[in-house]
Design a protein around this motif. Sequence first.
Motif, short mmCIF file in Angstrom:
data_model
loop_
_atom_site.label_atom_id
_atom_site.label_comp_id
_atom_site.label_asym_id
_atom_site.label_seq_id
_atom_site.Cartn_x
_atom_site.Cartn_y
_atom_site.Cartn_z
N MET A 122 0.82 -1.20 0.00
CA MET A 122 0.00 0.00 0.00
C MET A 122 0.86 1.27 0.00
N ALA A 123 2.00 1.23 0.70
CA ALA A 123 2.89 2.39 0.71
C ALA A 123 3.44 2.65 -0.69
N VAL A 124 3.78 1.57 -1.40
CA VAL A 124 4.29 1.71 -2.76
C VAL A 124 3.20 2.24 -3.69
N ARG A 125 2.00 1.68 -3.59
CA ARG A 125 0.89 2.15 -4.42
C ARG A 125 0.62 3.63 -4.18
N ALA A 126 0.68 4.05 -2.93
CA ALA A 126 0.42 5.45 -2.61
C ALA A 126 1.48 6.35 -3.22
N THR A 127 2.74 5.91 -3.17
CA THR A 127 3.81 6.70 -3.77
C THR A 127 3.62 6.79 -5.28
N ASN A 128 3.28 5.67 -5.91
CA ASN A 128 3.06 5.69 -7.36
C ASN A 128 1.88 6.59 -7.74
N ALA A 129 0.85 6.61 -6.92
CA ALA A 129 -0.29 7.49 -7.19
C ALA A 129 0.11 8.95 -7.08
N ARG A 130 0.95 9.27 -6.08
CA ARG A 130 1.41 10.65 -5.94
C ARG A 130 2.28 11.06 -7.12
N ILE A 131 3.09 10.13 -7.61
CA ILE A 131 3.93 10.43 -8.77
C ILE A 131 3.07 10.75 -9.99
N ALA A 132 2.06 9.91 -10.25
CA ALA A 132 1.19 10.13 -11.41
C ALA A 132 0.46 11.46 -11.30
N ASP A 133 -0.06 11.78 -10.12
CA ASP A 133 -0.79 13.04 -9.92
C ASP A 133 0.15 14.24 -10.08
N TYR A 134 1.34 14.13 -9.50
CA TYR A 134 2.30 15.23 -9.59
C TYR A 134 2.70 15.49 -11.04
N MET A 138 1.14 3.48 -13.30
CA MET A 138 1.74 4.81 -13.19
C MET A 138 2.58 5.13 -14.43
N LEU A 139 3.40 4.19 -14.87
CA LEU A 139 4.23 4.44 -16.05
C LEU A 139 3.36 4.64 -17.29
N ALA A 140 2.27 3.90 -17.38
CA ALA A 140 1.37 4.07 -18.52
C ALA A 140 0.79 5.48 -18.55
N GLU A 141 0.44 6.01 -17.37
CA GLU A 141 -0.10 7.38 -17.31
C GLU A 141 0.96 8.39 -17.73
N LEU A 142 2.18 8.20 -17.30
CA LEU A 142 3.25 9.14 -17.66
C LEU A 142 3.48 9.13 -19.17
N THR A 156 8.67 10.99 -21.17
CA THR A 156 9.57 9.86 -21.40
C THR A 156 9.98 9.26 -20.07
N VAL A 157 9.87 7.94 -19.96
CA VAL A 157 10.25 7.22 -18.74
C VAL A 157 11.67 6.68 -18.92
N ILE A 158 12.55 7.03 -17.97
CA ILE A 158 13.96 6.65 -18.05
C ILE A 158 14.35 5.94 -16.76
N ALA A 159 15.13 4.86 -16.90
CA ALA A 159 15.69 4.16 -15.74
C ALA A 159 17.17 4.49 -15.63
N ASN A 160 17.61 4.85 -14.43
CA ASN A 160 19.01 5.13 -14.13
C ASN A 160 19.39 4.24 -12.96
N THR A 161 20.08 3.14 -13.24
CA THR A 161 20.28 2.09 -12.26
C THR A 161 21.74 1.67 -12.18
N ASN A 162 22.12 1.08 -11.05
CA ASN A 162 23.48 0.58 -10.90
C ASN A 162 23.61 -0.88 -11.29
N ARG A 163 22.67 -1.39 -12.06
CA ARG A 163 22.95 -2.62 -12.80
C ARG A 163 24.05 -2.29 -13.81
N ARG A 220 2.29 18.86 -13.12
CA ARG A 220 3.53 19.60 -13.39
C ARG A 220 3.67 20.01 -14.85
N ILE A 221 3.21 19.19 -15.77
CA ILE A 221 3.41 19.51 -17.18
C ILE A 221 2.37 20.49 -17.74
N LYS A 222 1.42 20.88 -16.90
CA LYS A 222 0.42 21.85 -17.36
C LYS A 222 1.06 23.21 -17.62
N GLN A 223 2.13 23.50 -16.90
CA GLN A 223 2.87 24.73 -17.12
C GLN A 223 4.36 24.37 -17.11
#
Length: 292
Positions: free
Chosen positions: A55-67, A153-157, A163-170, A71-74
Amino acid sequence: MKAQLISITALLLTGCTTTSAPVASAPTAPAAISAEATKPPVALQYLYGSAEAAMAVRATNARIADYAAARIKQRPIDSVVLAPGATMNAPRFVPCGTKPFAAVFDADETLVWNVGSMRYFAEQGIAFDPKIWDQWEQTGAGKAVAMPGTVEMLAELRAAGITVIANTNRTAANAKGSEDTLRAAGLGEFKHGDTLFLMGDDADGSSKDARRATIASRYCVILMAGDQLGDFSQQFNVKDLPAAQRTALAASPAATALWDKGWFLFPNAAYGPWEKLGWDDTFPSDTKWEPK
């Protein structure tokens, strides 16, 4: 993730006890732990199995999508990536100009949960093994799962033109394996050097600052997300930075203005830089209490 998993041995050794005594170092050749005979370490139970973490992860993803939608409106003047040479005490950010919008995510325990490899380490009772992790990067596709709410969330973005980008230490050597892992988890296509940035892409090792600068030179980065403070700035990972100073830096006015407003942090109780904390780092000495 690789460096931080080295100290997961302590979690593996304490996962089935409720005592607070310091733990011994892992044996050189630990015996395998039967999955039927014992439970997983408590931190892994929480992160990968609990409704609370989901639930904590879902809530964070929801905040990301809403933000992102708001944000891109202006068009923002600046991205949320610190400019080269800027500090949290004197923050400056890379200008957006007319660059296209992007959202930058860590991968491990931010886009995917590495349940396959983490279960193996726990069942075997072993610390992080770079050879085993190398195989995981190459062949783990289908055994890592999208974190709750991430696919949506990624689908909404992407639908909003971000553009969705991953920056990872793989590692860059295993780029195809990481591309396959993200695709198999249902997260879409990521292309190394375009929408997937990896350790080895530059000479800075595990520091992501140079990769962030490269991304910010191409995109207006409206948000970043990760499970470690180093996913936002290497300043949080300065060697030998005292725990209290690290916390103060994360709570500084500049950082506070960004949490959930461009910088989004996911819960991860399984591993992280905080594993090196001592008793007085974790429990302030003036709060010590004992029963009579």
